[in-house]
Design a protein around this motif. Structure first.
Motif, PDB file in Angstrom:
ATOM      1  N   ALA A 118       9.255   2.447  11.622  1.00  0.00           N
ATOM      2  CA  ALA A 118       8.533   1.719  10.580  1.00  0.00           C
ATOM      3  C   ALA A 118       7.284   2.489  10.156  1.00  0.00           C
ATOM      4  CB  ALA A 118       8.165   0.322  11.084  1.00  0.00           C
ATOM      5  N   LEU A 119       6.556   3.041  11.130  1.00  0.00           N
ATOM      6  CA  LEU A 119       5.366   3.826  10.815  1.00  0.00           C
ATOM      7  C   LEU A 119       5.687   4.985   9.884  1.00  0.00           C
ATOM      8  CD1 LEU A 119       2.308   4.517  11.526  1.00  0.00           C
ATOM      9  CD2 LEU A 119       3.314   6.180  13.116  1.00  0.00           C
ATOM     10  N   PHE A 120       6.754   5.725  10.204  1.00  0.00           N
ATOM     11  CA  PHE A 120       7.121   6.868   9.368  1.00  0.00           C
ATOM     12  C   PHE A 120       7.535   6.416   7.968  1.00  0.00           C
ATOM     13  CE2 PHE A 120       6.790   9.299  13.164  1.00  0.00           C
ATOM     14  CZ  PHE A 120       6.577  10.608  12.743  1.00  0.00           C
ATOM     15  N   ARG A 121       8.173   5.260   7.861  1.00  0.00           N
ATOM     16  CA  ARG A 121       8.518   4.752   6.533  1.00  0.00           C
ATOM     17  C   ARG A 121       7.259   4.400   5.738  1.00  0.00           C
ATOM     18  NH1 ARG A 121      11.566   6.195   3.438  1.00  0.00           N
ATOM     19  NH2 ARG A 121      13.439   5.763   4.648  1.00  0.00           N
ATOM     20  N   PHE A 122       6.270   3.804   6.386  1.00  0.00           N
ATOM     21  CA  PHE A 122       5.043   3.442   5.683  1.00  0.00           C
ATOM     22  C   PHE A 122       4.257   4.684   5.237  1.00  0.00           C
ATOM     23  CE2 PHE A 122       5.045  -0.604   8.416  1.00  0.00           C
ATOM     24  CZ  PHE A 122       5.584  -1.375   7.399  1.00  0.00           C
ATOM     25  N   ILE A 123       4.224   5.714   6.088  1.00  0.00           N
ATOM     26  CA  ILE A 123       3.401   6.886   5.775  1.00  0.00           C
ATOM     27  C   ILE A 123       4.131   7.874   4.880  1.00  0.00           C
ATOM     28  CG2 ILE A 123       2.238   8.906   6.816  1.00  0.00           C
ATOM     29  CD1 ILE A 123       1.367   7.152   9.104  1.00  0.00           C
ATOM     30  N   CYS A 124       5.454   7.925   4.985  1.00  0.00           N
ATOM     31  CA  CYS A 124       6.258   8.830   4.144  1.00  0.00           C
ATOM     32  C   CYS A 124       7.280   7.982   3.374  1.00  0.00           C
ATOM     33  CB  CYS A 124       6.949   9.880   5.008  1.00  0.00           C
ATOM     34  SG  CYS A 124       5.823  10.864   6.026  1.00  0.00           S
ATOM     35  N   PRO A 125       6.816   7.124   2.480  1.00  0.00           N
ATOM     36  CA  PRO A 125       7.695   6.071   1.932  1.00  0.00           C
ATOM     37  C   PRO A 125       8.867   6.568   1.115  1.00  0.00           C
ATOM     38  CG  PRO A 125       5.594   6.164   0.750  1.00  0.00           C
ATOM     39  CD  PRO A 125       5.450   7.030   1.968  1.00  0.00           C
ATOM     40  N   THR A 126       8.733   7.697   0.438  1.00  0.00           N
ATOM     41  CA  THR A 126       9.800   8.158  -0.458  1.00  0.00           C
ATOM     42  C   THR A 126      10.806   9.065   0.231  1.00  0.00           C
ATOM     43  OG1 THR A 126       8.603  10.158  -1.170  1.00  0.00           O
ATOM     44  CG2 THR A 126       8.148   8.115  -2.372  1.00  0.00           C
ATOM     45  N   LYS A 176       0.834  -1.203   0.000  1.00  0.00           N
ATOM     46  CA  LYS A 176       0.000   0.000   0.000  1.00  0.00           C
ATOM     47  C   LYS A 176       0.870   1.255   0.000  1.00  0.00           C
ATOM     48  CE  LYS A 176      -3.944   2.077   2.425  1.00  0.00           C
ATOM     49  NZ  LYS A 176      -4.958   1.882   3.487  1.00  0.00           N
ATOM     50  N   ALA A 177       1.920   1.242   0.815  1.00  0.00           N
ATOM     51  CA  ALA A 177       2.838   2.386   0.854  1.00  0.00           C
ATOM     52  C   ALA A 177       3.527   2.572  -0.488  1.00  0.00           C
ATOM     53  CB  ALA A 177       3.869   2.193   1.964  1.00  0.00           C
ATOM     54  N   LEU A 178       3.928   1.479  -1.101  1.00  0.00           N
ATOM     55  CA  LEU A 178       4.621   1.555  -2.394  1.00  0.00           C
ATOM     56  C   LEU A 178       3.698   2.054  -3.503  1.00  0.00           C
ATOM     57  CD1 LEU A 178       6.740  -1.702  -2.155  1.00  0.00           C
ATOM     58  CD2 LEU A 178       7.624   0.636  -2.250  1.00  0.00           C
ATOM     59  N   ARG A 179       2.393   1.849  -3.345  1.00  0.00           N
ATOM     60  CA  ARG A 179       1.436   2.386  -4.319  1.00  0.00           C
ATOM     61  C   ARG A 179       1.140   3.859  -4.070  1.00  0.00           C
ATOM     62  NH1 ARG A 179      -1.237  -2.542  -3.098  1.00  0.00           N
ATOM     63  NH2 ARG A 179      -2.799  -1.397  -1.859  1.00  0.00           N
ATOM     64  N   GLY A 180       1.701   4.422  -2.995  1.00  0.00           N
ATOM     65  CA  GLY A 180       1.478   5.831  -2.685  1.00  0.00           C
ATOM     66  C   GLY A 180       0.216   6.101  -1.910  1.00  0.00           C
ATOM     67  N   GLU A 181      -0.417   5.060  -1.396  1.00  0.00           N
ATOM     68  CA  GLU A 181      -1.649   5.224  -0.640  1.00  0.00           C
ATOM     69  C   GLU A 181      -1.323   5.470   0.836  1.00  0.00           C
ATOM     70  OE1 GLU A 181      -4.270   1.910  -1.305  1.00  0.00           O
ATOM     71  OE2 GLU A 181      -3.666   1.760  -3.407  1.00  0.00           O
TER      72      GLU A 181
END
Length: 325
Positions: free
Chosen positions: A258-266, A9-14
């Motif tokens: 991990a949370l910050f990586r998921f929400i701000c993936p790039t 989901k994070a990688l899709r930008g969602e």
């Protein structure tokens, strides 16, 4: 919770929902390694195994009129910290040379205070001009609240990035400081963006915030589009209003990353102040979510020996990315 689906989901930008974000922070510690593996899926997609290193120069210490409860340099702190006005040009240049020796690609010039005076701004610009002409470093400045015209001058001088942390959630903000507002911090980040400098803004975890507050911080930084997000973990310094705060556990610190990586993936997620004391022996695991560390000392607290940081990165099979912004 299927953590790999969360990574997808994070990688899709969602954007993660609040419930998903709370699940990352609230799951049993037995779920830590699957969570970190999912975070690594996102981190490795954007950054591979590269690690950015940053070094802080405490260019002006103490003497601050603000009442930030976490800070040993604030007017309400009785902590014994060095107090001095802005360092001279040669001292700032020496700091840049030390950053080069530590393999830090970004040199961070940090000054206490509400915001820079005209003289301080001139001094920083003078030093930055020479650093840019003689060394392949990226320069980050952190000088407090910044007006549009001040941001434009720093950008014109060659400052690549400007740091101004949100620190905590909008809901929790008034319990941390009263001499300036959350909105003023957001305004400074917007001024930085308008000037063309790269915006850097992050948080301090462990200041009485709830898990919902932490998710809201990540949402706010995603919305601000901060390029670099320093995640600090509170060091309860004797003499500050937050001296009695309970340190967070290493497991919780890793879930926050991990949370910050998921929400701000790039974005660059940087493990910052409190890394050594909060993560302790689990420090290497932080790089499965984060892609950046500070090396050496922080503002008024000590950091880990630089060679130990380099060794941990090498032992993980990761690679220092030199001169990266």
């Amino acid at each position: 919770m299927d953590w790999e689906q969360l990574a997808d989901k994070a990688l899709r930008g969602e954007r993660l929902t609040l419930e998903e974000g709370l699940a990352v922070l609230g799951r049993d510690d037995k779920q830590l390694l699957p969570i970190m593996q999912a975070a690594y899926m996102v981190r490795s997609y954007y950054y591979g195994n590269k690690v950015k290193l940053n070094m802080i120069m405490n260019a002006k210490s103490g003497l601050c009129p603000e009442d930030c409860g976490y800070c040993s340099q604030s007017i309400v702190s009785s902590a014994a910290v060095p107090k001095y006005t802005l360092l001279d040009k040669e001292s700032l240049l020496a700091g840049a040379r030390e950053a080069m020796a530590r393999q830090a690609g970004t040199y961070c010039i940090v000054a206490s205070g509400r915001g820079p005076t005209p003289r301080e701004l001139d001094q920083v610009i003078d030093a930055v001009t020479e650093i840019r002409s003689t060394m392949p470093l990226k320069i980050c400045a952190c000088l407090g609240l910044l007006r549009n015209d001040q941001a434009e001058r720093l950008a014109a001088a060659g400052v690549h990035r400007y740091n101004h942390n949100l620190n905590t959630s909008q809901t929790n903000y008034a319990s941390i400081t009263t001499t300036h507002s959350y909105e003023q911090r957001v305004e400074t980040v917007e001024n930085v963006k308008a000037s063309g400098m790269s915006p850097c803004s992050g948080v301090i975890i462990g200041m009485g915030e709830s898990d919902t507050d932490i998710v809201e911080m990540a949402y706010a930084l995603r919305e601000l589009d901060a390029d670099s997000i320093p995640v600090n973990f509170l060091i309860p310094i004797p003499g500050t209003p937050l001296e009695s705060s309970t340190r967070i556990t290493p497991m919780h610190a890793l879930k926050v990353l991990a949370l910050f990586r998921f929400i701000c993936p790039t974005k660059e997620i940087r493990v910052s102040g409190g890394r050594e004391s909060s993560l302790r022996h689990l420090q290497p695991l932080s790089l499965y979510a984060a892609n950046s560390w500070f090396v050496g000392d922080y503002l008024t607290t000590g950091g880990q020996e630089v060679n130990a940081d380099h060794q941990m990165i090498e032992d993980l099979g990761f690679e220092i990315e030199k001169y990266a912004i």
